[in-house]
Design an enzyme around this catalytic site. Sequence first.
Site: not given
Ligand code: NCD
Ligand code: ZN
Length: 347
Positions: A13, A15, A95, A142, A177, A252
Amino acid sequence: MEEIRIPALLDAHVHLRQGRLLTAVAPYTERCCSAAVLMPNTDPPLDTPERLEAYQAEVRGHFKHCQPLWTFKLTEKTSLADVVHFKKLGCVAAKLYPEGVTTNSAGGISLDVLGNVGKGRDMPLDRTLQSLCDYSIVLSCHGELPGLFCLDREAGFLYHLGRIMHRFAALRVVLEHISTRKAAEFVTLRGYANRLAATITAHHLLLTLDDVLGDKLAPHHFCKPVAKRPDDREALWELVLQGHPNVFLGSDSAPHLRGDKECAAGCAGVFTAPVLPEVLFELFEQRQALDLIPRFTSQNAQRFYGLTPSERTITVLRHGWTVPKECAGVVPFRSGDVLSWRLVTPA
Ligand code: NCD
Ligand code: ZN
């Protein structure tokens, strides 16, 4: 000097964002991962096959040793033809973002639609979930219910997840998460044995809510779901230390530019990618559990996602170093701290 070699990480996971931020942060994942599950909450989100194809073209050039594993964002408009197309494009997971729950989650699944899953009506989400079963695509959640008090949002989502799993007995699900004892207990429910997994971040293994707002406000520790009580953190460790086969790393890592974190309405997300293996080694060593690292950081996710184990390994050295204050305009997790392990960068 002491050094340890382990299989490269599978970050289930992460971003990576787009454009300049992607260019800046992708090398941190490339340096230590054999594969990474890339989240679709880009702007615009990866909710059509065309958008995913464009993103694939953008991301591919940044990776040589790390295999990108694609996901798409479920919306109330996702059609069966879309699911078939996403599968052809190599998606491993769809997702589910409850609408408005986190960064770029507008256009996610509304509470109304979520509440009606499996109620026997011919709802579009029911058809989409059935197609995920038919095409062996994992539902990645999520797991927070918007609108509830923030510390109760994860527990609130479990009710809906239970209903989804009951209605779709072939659906394979990752609860992303996790941050509470309630979610940890839900994952160990026997009825869900092989089809429910959970990811855990490095920061939820370390932080509690005190580290976010117990003293001075720490915006770089603020994320969704927010870190909770010490007992919740212990429950995550219990899963990890028992080597639970369906519990694995999803960092995450979620970079936001410094100015978007240090402001009146700071964004949620902790940027762990630049220190991911190093922080994990530190935390597992404190728990005298260095031997459990590979199953948490690669083997369990490989098995759950049905991936061929990679040959790639990484080496970590016992060598003190100070985490930079900023990486590419983003403040990394543990910024300014001295860490005792360091990844050996391959030549
Ligand atoms: C994530 C993001 O910024 O893309 N932020 C976070 O606090 N985890 C999005 C997510 O996974 O909730
Ligand atoms: Zn995330």
